[in-house]
Design a protein around this motif. Structure first.
Motif, PDB file in Angstrom:
ATOM      1  N   UNK A  37       0.811  -1.234   0.000  1.00 22.73           N
ATOM      2  CA  UNK A  37       0.000   0.000   0.000  1.00 22.73           C
ATOM      3  C   UNK A  37       0.842   1.280   0.000  1.00 22.73           C
ATOM      4  N   UNK A  38       2.100   1.172  -0.364  1.00 23.41           N
ATOM      5  CA  UNK A  38       2.948   2.366  -0.472  1.00 23.41           C
ATOM      6  C   UNK A  38       3.015   2.813  -1.924  1.00 23.41           C
ATOM      7  N   UNK A  39       3.294   4.085  -2.100  1.00 26.58           N
ATOM      8  CA  UNK A  39       3.506   4.595  -3.450  1.00 26.58           C
ATOM      9  C   UNK A  39       4.898   4.177  -3.915  1.00 26.58           C
ATOM     10  N   UNK A  40       5.089   3.892  -5.201  1.00 27.87           N
ATOM     11  CA  UNK A  40       6.407   3.455  -5.708  1.00 27.87           C
ATOM     12  C   UNK A  40       7.526   4.425  -5.372  1.00 27.87           C
ATOM     13  N   UNK A  41       7.241   5.731  -5.347  1.00 27.24           N
ATOM     14  CA  UNK A  41       8.289   6.721  -5.070  1.00 27.24           C
ATOM     15  C   UNK A  41       8.728   6.738  -3.609  1.00 27.24           C
ATOM     16  N   UNK A  42       8.021   6.001  -2.742  1.00 26.06           N
ATOM     17  CA  UNK A  42       8.405   5.918  -1.332  1.00 26.06           C
ATOM     18  C   UNK A  42       9.311   4.732  -1.036  1.00 26.06           C
ATOM     19  N   UNK A  43       9.438   3.819  -1.982  1.00 22.69           N
ATOM     20  CA  UNK A  43      10.168   2.572  -1.763  1.00 22.69           C
ATOM     21  C   UNK A  43      11.665   2.779  -2.005  1.00 22.69           C
ATOM     22  N   UNK A  44      12.497   2.306  -1.066  1.00 22.33           N
ATOM     23  CA  UNK A  44      13.959   2.379  -1.216  1.00 22.33           C
ATOM     24  C   UNK A  44      14.584   1.003  -1.418  1.00 22.33           C
ATOM     25  N   UNK A  45      13.876  -0.074  -1.035  1.00 21.71           N
ATOM     26  CA  UNK A  45      14.368  -1.437  -1.212  1.00 21.71           C
ATOM     27  C   UNK A  45      13.260  -2.305  -1.812  1.00 21.71           C
ATOM     28  N   UNK A  46      13.670  -3.165  -2.728  1.00 22.25           N
ATOM     29  CA  UNK A  46      12.689  -4.029  -3.384  1.00 22.25           C
ATOM     30  C   UNK A  46      13.326  -5.385  -3.658  1.00 22.25           C
ATOM     31  N   UNK A  47      12.725  -6.439  -3.101  1.00 17.85           N
ATOM     32  CA  UNK A  47      13.242  -7.802  -3.267  1.00 17.85           C
ATOM     33  C   UNK A  47      12.220  -8.614  -4.058  1.00 17.85           C
ATOM     34  N   UNK A  48      12.631  -9.061  -5.251  1.00 15.22           N
ATOM     35  CA  UNK A  48      11.735  -9.791  -6.157  1.00 15.22           C
ATOM     36  C   UNK A  48      12.282 -11.179  -6.470  1.00 15.22           C
ATOM     37  N   UNK A  49      13.077 -11.738  -5.568  1.00 18.10           N
ATOM     38  CA  UNK A  49      13.728 -13.032  -5.802  1.00 18.10           C
ATOM     39  C   UNK A  49      12.692 -14.136  -6.054  1.00 18.10           C
ATOM     40  N   UNK A  50      13.061 -15.019  -6.983  1.00 16.43           N
ATOM     41  CA  UNK A  50      12.328 -16.263  -7.242  1.00 16.43           C
ATOM     42  C   UNK A  50      10.944 -16.089  -7.874  1.00 16.43           C
ATOM     43  N   UNK A  51      10.610 -14.886  -8.297  1.00 13.71           N
ATOM     44  CA  UNK A  51       9.367 -14.741  -9.067  1.00 13.71           C
ATOM     45  C   UNK A  51       9.665 -14.962 -10.557  1.00 13.71           C
ATOM     46  N   UNK A  52       8.631 -14.981 -11.401  1.00 18.12           N
ATOM     47  CA  UNK A  52       8.818 -15.335 -12.810  1.00 18.12           C
ATOM     48  C   UNK A  52       8.732 -14.115 -13.710  1.00 18.12           C
ATOM     49  N   UNK A  53       9.711 -14.021 -14.617  1.00 13.70           N
ATOM     50  CA  UNK A  53       9.672 -12.978 -15.644  1.00 13.70           C
ATOM     51  C   UNK A  53       8.856 -13.491 -16.844  1.00 13.70           C
ATOM     52  N   UNK A  54       8.198 -12.569 -17.515  1.00 14.57           N
ATOM     53  CA  UNK A  54       7.464 -12.912 -18.729  1.00 14.57           C
ATOM     54  C   UNK A  54       8.371 -12.653 -19.919  1.00 14.57           C
ATOM     55  N   UNK A  55       8.623 -13.710 -20.670  1.00 13.48           N
ATOM     56  CA  UNK A  55       9.504 -13.612 -21.840  1.00 13.48           C
ATOM     57  C   UNK A  55      10.900 -13.131 -21.455  1.00 13.48           C
ATOM     58  N   UNK A  56      11.332 -13.412 -20.204  1.00 10.58           N
ATOM     59  CA  UNK A  56      12.689 -13.096 -19.777  1.00 10.58           C
ATOM     60  C   UNK A  56      12.951 -11.618 -19.572  1.00 10.58           C
ATOM     61  N   UNK A  57      11.881 -10.822 -19.454  1.00  8.05           N
ATOM     62  CA  UNK A  57      12.050  -9.389 -19.280  1.00  8.05           C
ATOM     63  C   UNK A  57      11.359  -8.909 -18.000  1.00  8.05           C
ATOM     64  N   UNK A  58      11.701  -7.663 -17.592  1.00  6.57           N
ATOM     65  CA  UNK A  58      11.160  -7.082 -16.370  1.00  6.57           C
ATOM     66  C   UNK A  58       9.804  -6.454 -16.660  1.00  6.57           C
ATOM     67  N   UNK A  59       8.805  -6.792 -15.852  1.00  5.44           N
ATOM     68  CA  UNK A  59       7.475  -6.199 -15.966  1.00  5.44           C
ATOM     69  C   UNK A  59       7.041  -5.628 -14.620  1.00  5.44           C
ATOM     70  N   UNK A  60       6.394  -4.491 -14.679  1.00  6.14           N
ATOM     71  CA  UNK A  60       5.855  -3.885 -13.464  1.00  6.14           C
ATOM     72  C   UNK A  60       6.813  -2.941 -12.773  1.00  6.14           C
ATOM     73  N   UNK A  61       8.074  -2.928 -13.171  1.00  6.06           N
ATOM     74  CA  UNK A  61       9.055  -2.019 -12.575  1.00  6.06           C
ATOM     75  C   UNK A  61       9.227  -0.828 -13.509  1.00  6.06           C
ATOM     76  N   UNK A  62       8.977   0.386 -12.993  1.00  5.70           N
ATOM     77  CA  UNK A  62       9.015   1.556 -13.877  1.00  5.70           C
ATOM     78  C   UNK A  62       9.763   2.713 -13.234  1.00  5.70           C
ATOM     79  N   UNK A  63       9.782   3.837 -13.906  1.00  2.00           N
ATOM     80  CA  UNK A  63      10.534   5.013 -13.452  1.00  2.00           C
ATOM     81  C   UNK A  63       9.970   5.636 -12.179  1.00  2.00           C
ATOM     82  N   UNK A  64       8.792   5.212 -11.740  1.00  2.00           N
ATOM     83  CA  UNK A  64       8.185   5.773 -10.519  1.00  2.00           C
ATOM     84  C   UNK A  64       9.000   5.400  -9.275  1.00  2.00           C
ATOM     85  N   UNK A  65       9.805   4.342  -9.381  1.00  2.00           N
ATOM     86  CA  UNK A  65      10.637   3.924  -8.242  1.00  2.00           C
ATOM     87  C   UNK A  65      11.926   4.749  -8.213  1.00  2.00           C
TER      88      UNK A  65
END
Length: 267
Positions: free
Chosen positions: A13-41
């Motif tokens: 429930x935080x805004x992306x611009x408030x996040x300083x750490x992000x752990x996405x280990x062991x999740x699945x990429x679609x077509x081997x690329x990053x999805x959902x991560x944007x310049x708002x972080x």
């Protein structure tokens, strides 16, 4: 879980611009690329995407504040020039367990001017002859390769660095407390206690002095009385002796007078 869903979950429930750490280990990429991560972080400083089957960094957003990037155990084989463009302030990069084979692939990291630590462990490139010497020569800005510097000194653990910083903070606090001294009123209480002790000692000493003075006076008075009595006795004895001498003289005089009277009668 797909990466996009995982990112939404990590936001909590935080805004992306408030996040300083992000752990996405062991999740699945679609077509081997990053999805959902944007310049708002834009405040992101630590990003971990280990074992997510990532093969391309092409969709990596601009993360100017990013300092640590974990990309271990993926299938990245090239395209590292994107990192210098999107994450120019990286100091730590972990590419261990990827498909990196050639020095030319790593050469793209030369533009990461702030990079201090690089990990290529379990990549095919580590099998090259003079691998370490070549990497240190190619990337002269780095200090640690696979956890060790050129003299084989191990890199400090990030937790140890935090502990050291904490110890330094504790020492600074102790020094500040020592410089600050005791709390206000503490010295005044000590001075009052010392004054009370001094007064008690003075009172005790004066009482003792008065007692001693009384004893001394009474003793002297007794001595004077005794001396006077002794003088009286001496005077009385002297007078008695004088009286006896006078009586003796009178007796002898009467005796001589009687003898003289007797001689006159015989005549």
């Amino acid at each position: 879980m797909e990466m996009k869903k995982r990112i939404n979950l990590e936001l909590r429930n935080r805004a992306p611009e408030e996040v300083t750490e992000l752990v996405l280990d062991n999740c699945l990429c679609v077509n081997g690329e990053i999805e959902g991560l944007n310049d708002a972080f834009k405040k992101l400083e630590f990003l971990s995407m280990a074992n997510v089957e990532l093969s391309s960094l092409a969709r990596l957003p601009s993360l100017n504040k990013l300092r640590k990037l974990e990309l271990s155990d993926n299938i990245i084989s090239g395209g590292l020039e994107v990192l210098a463009e999107k994450c120019p302030n990286l100091t730590y990069l972990n590419l261990s367990g990827n498909k990196i084979k050639d020095l030319s692939t790593v050469e793209a990291l030369q533009n990461l001017k702030n990079l201090k630590s690089l990990d290529l462990f379990n990549c095919e490139i580590t099998n090259l002859e003079d691998y370490r010497e070549s990497i240190f020569e190619l990337l002269q800005q780095i200090t640690y390769l696979d956890g060790f510097d050129q003299e084989d000194n191990e890199a400090p653990d990030s937790e140890e660095e935090d502990d050291e910083d904490g110890d330094e903070d504790d020492e600074d606090e102790d020094e500040d407390e020592a410089e600050a001294g005791p709390p206000e009123g503490y010295e005044e209480e000590e001075e009052e206690e010392e004054e009370d002790e001094d007064e008690d000692e003075d009172e005790g000493g004066s009482e003792l002095g008065e007692g001693e003075e009384e004893v001394g006076l009474s003793y002297l008075m007794k001595e004077e009385i005794q001396d006077e009595e002794d003088d009286d006795d001496y005077v009385e004895e002297g007078e008695e002796e004088e009286e006896e001498e006078e009586e003796g003289l009178r007796g002898e005089k009467r005796k001589r007078d009687a003898e003289d009277d007797g001689e006159e009668e015989d005549d």
